[in-house]
Scaffold this active site. Structure first.
Site, PDB file in Angstrom:
ATOM      1  N   ASN A   7     -14.524  -3.011   2.895  1.00  0.00           N
ATOM      2  CA  ASN A   7     -13.430  -3.396   3.781  1.00  0.00           C
ATOM      3  C   ASN A   7     -12.621  -2.146   4.135  1.00  0.00           C
ATOM      4  O   ASN A   7     -11.897  -1.620   3.305  1.00  0.00           O
ATOM      5  CB  ASN A   7     -12.553  -4.426   3.038  1.00  0.00           C
ATOM      6  CG  ASN A   7     -11.314  -4.826   3.819  1.00  0.00           C
ATOM      7  OD1 ASN A   7     -11.152  -4.472   4.990  1.00  0.00           O
ATOM      8  ND2 ASN A   7     -10.414  -5.563   3.167  1.00  0.00           N
ATOM      9  N   LYS A   9     -10.159  -1.962   6.108  1.00  0.00           N
ATOM     10  CA  LYS A   9      -8.750  -2.287   6.425  1.00  0.00           C
ATOM     11  C   LYS A   9      -8.343  -1.559   7.715  1.00  0.00           C
ATOM     12  O   LYS A   9      -9.188  -1.358   8.590  1.00  0.00           O
ATOM     13  CB  LYS A   9      -7.850  -1.958   5.232  1.00  0.00           C
ATOM     14  CG  LYS A   9      -8.348  -2.633   3.936  1.00  0.00           C
ATOM     15  CD  LYS A   9      -7.386  -2.568   2.798  1.00  0.00           C
ATOM     16  CE  LYS A   9      -7.990  -3.276   1.583  1.00  0.00           C
ATOM     17  NZ  LYS A   9      -7.089  -3.289   0.433  1.00  0.00           N
ATOM     18  N   HIS A 100      -7.550 -12.515   3.226  1.00  0.00           N
ATOM     19  CA  HIS A 100      -7.231 -11.387   2.337  1.00  0.00           C
ATOM     20  C   HIS A 100      -5.754 -11.472   1.942  1.00  0.00           C
ATOM     21  O   HIS A 100      -4.907 -11.849   2.754  1.00  0.00           O
ATOM     22  CB  HIS A 100      -7.523 -10.061   3.053  1.00  0.00           C
ATOM     23  CG  HIS A 100      -7.494  -8.903   2.119  1.00  0.00           C
ATOM     24  ND1 HIS A 100      -6.318  -8.338   1.690  1.00  0.00           N
ATOM     25  CD2 HIS A 100      -8.492  -8.225   1.504  1.00  0.00           C
ATOM     26  CE1 HIS A 100      -6.599  -7.349   0.850  1.00  0.00           C
ATOM     27  NE2 HIS A 100      -7.910  -7.265   0.718  1.00  0.00           N
ATOM     28  N   GLU A 102      -3.524  -9.349   1.710  1.00  0.00           N
ATOM     29  CA  GLU A 102      -2.619  -8.600   2.599  1.00  0.00           C
ATOM     30  C   GLU A 102      -2.240  -9.453   3.808  1.00  0.00           C
ATOM     31  O   GLU A 102      -1.119  -9.383   4.303  1.00  0.00           O
ATOM     32  CB  GLU A 102      -3.288  -7.284   3.026  1.00  0.00           C
ATOM     33  CG  GLU A 102      -3.319  -6.294   1.862  1.00  0.00           C
ATOM     34  CD  GLU A 102      -4.452  -5.291   1.917  1.00  0.00           C
ATOM     35  OE1 GLU A 102      -5.121  -5.166   2.961  1.00  0.00           O
ATOM     36  OE2 GLU A 102      -4.681  -4.624   0.882  1.00  0.00           O
ATOM     37  N   GLU A 149      -9.801 -11.804  -5.846  1.00  0.00           N
ATOM     38  CA  GLU A 149      -9.139 -10.496  -5.789  1.00  0.00           C
ATOM     39  C   GLU A 149      -7.715 -10.605  -6.321  1.00  0.00           C
ATOM     40  O   GLU A 149      -6.784 -10.945  -5.570  1.00  0.00           O
ATOM     41  CB  GLU A 149      -9.065 -10.004  -4.344  1.00  0.00           C
ATOM     42  CG  GLU A 149     -10.396  -9.798  -3.682  1.00  0.00           C
ATOM     43  CD  GLU A 149     -10.286  -8.787  -2.546  1.00  0.00           C
ATOM     44  OE1 GLU A 149     -10.918  -7.737  -2.646  1.00  0.00           O
ATOM     45  OE2 GLU A 149      -9.536  -9.046  -1.590  1.00  0.00           O
ATOM     46  N   GLY A 155      -6.071  -1.743  -4.662  1.00  0.00           N
ATOM     47  CA  GLY A 155      -5.553  -0.419  -4.316  1.00  0.00           C
ATOM     48  C   GLY A 155      -4.775   0.263  -5.424  1.00  0.00           C
ATOM     49  O   GLY A 155      -4.079   1.246  -5.179  1.00  0.00           O
ATOM     50  N   SER A 186     -10.076  -2.468  -6.686  1.00  0.00           N
ATOM     51  CA  SER A 186     -10.335  -1.148  -7.282  1.00  0.00           C
ATOM     52  C   SER A 186     -11.771  -0.967  -7.781  1.00  0.00           C
ATOM     53  O   SER A 186     -12.009  -0.306  -8.789  1.00  0.00           O
ATOM     54  CB  SER A 186      -9.319  -0.863  -8.402  1.00  0.00           C
ATOM     55  OG  SER A 186      -8.010  -0.838  -7.870  1.00  0.00           O
TER      56      SER A 186
END
Ligand code: PGA
Length: 226
Positions: A7, A9, A100, A102, A149, A155, A186
């Site tokens: 991904n 992003k 996701h 985010e 996740e 991250g 990660s």
């Protein structure tokens, strides 16, 4: 079969995308006789605007990579300014990441919106990679692959322990029979096999380490040795 779904992003422009594909091809072509990707499904998810270029370069270099989108509109088509629909995406992509964390956190995407997105992706025959931050998060019936996740692992360089991730994957599979479950947070070459070697985990979703062609290739290389 194990999935490795990179991904990107909101990273890279045209020049950087060309550079990634040229370098990945260079690294891959030197080792392709010695590694087997037959048991791996490799996917890269660039930003929408880079998908046509990614498809062109993937085809030109003959890479064993599928493409995915990082998001999809909950609407079919019409007056929805700024939205990219599943029917547009499917001309370039086979996979769609949906939900996701985010997008849940920073763009206010709710379970209801995400369920609509999953329906749109499914009806365009995209394979839906539905991300959930925890085992109790609802998973729409249209989801094909569930990506567990934990938010704190994204991250940060800290991963969920493989044992715990494996238990959560088993739990998700019991709640959602028939779906594949992958882990994200990660993931890098050094830890990928601690997740992939567990029978309950069907793949990984690396973000940061998919941006560099060498580190993405190293994940593939290690996974291919399993
Ligand atoms: P990370 O991102 O690998 O950079 O932690 C994973 C993700 O957000 O999907």
């Amino acid at each position: 079969m194990k999935y490795i779904i990179g991904n990107w992003k909101s990273n890279k422009n045209i020049v950087e995308t060309r550079d990634w594909f040229a370098k990945f091809t260079n690294i891959y072509s030197k080792q392709k006789e010695t590694i087997s990707t037959a048991n791996l499904t490799l996917v890269i998810c660039p930003p929408f605007i880079l998908l046509p270029l990614a498809k062109e370069l993937r085809d030109k270099y003959g890479l064993p990579l599928s493409l995915g989108v990082q998001n999809i509109s909950p609407f079919v088509e019409g007056a929805f300014t700024g939205e990219v629909t599943a029917n547009m995406a499917k001309e370039f992509a086979q996979y769609a990441i949906i939900g996701h964390s985010e997008r849940r956190e920073k763009f206010g995407e709710t379970d209801n919106i995400l369920s609509e997105k999953a329906k749109r992706a499914k009806s365009a025959s995209l394979t839906t990679v539905f991300c959930i931050p925890g085992p109790e998060t609802p998973v729409p019936v249209e989801a094909d692959i569930v990506a567990y996740e934990p938010v704190w692992a994204i991250g940060t360089g800290k991963t969920e322990s493989p044992q715990k991730a494996g238990e959560v994957a088993e739990y998700i599979k019991k709640k959602n029979p028939g779906k594949s479950v992958i882990y994200g947070g990660s993931v890098k070459a050094e830890n990928v096999n601690s997740f992939l070697s567990l029978g309950s985990i069907d793949g990984v979703l690396p973000g940061g380490s998919s941006l560099d062609p060498q580190s993405f290739f190293d994940i593939v290389l290690n996974a291919s040795s399993l």
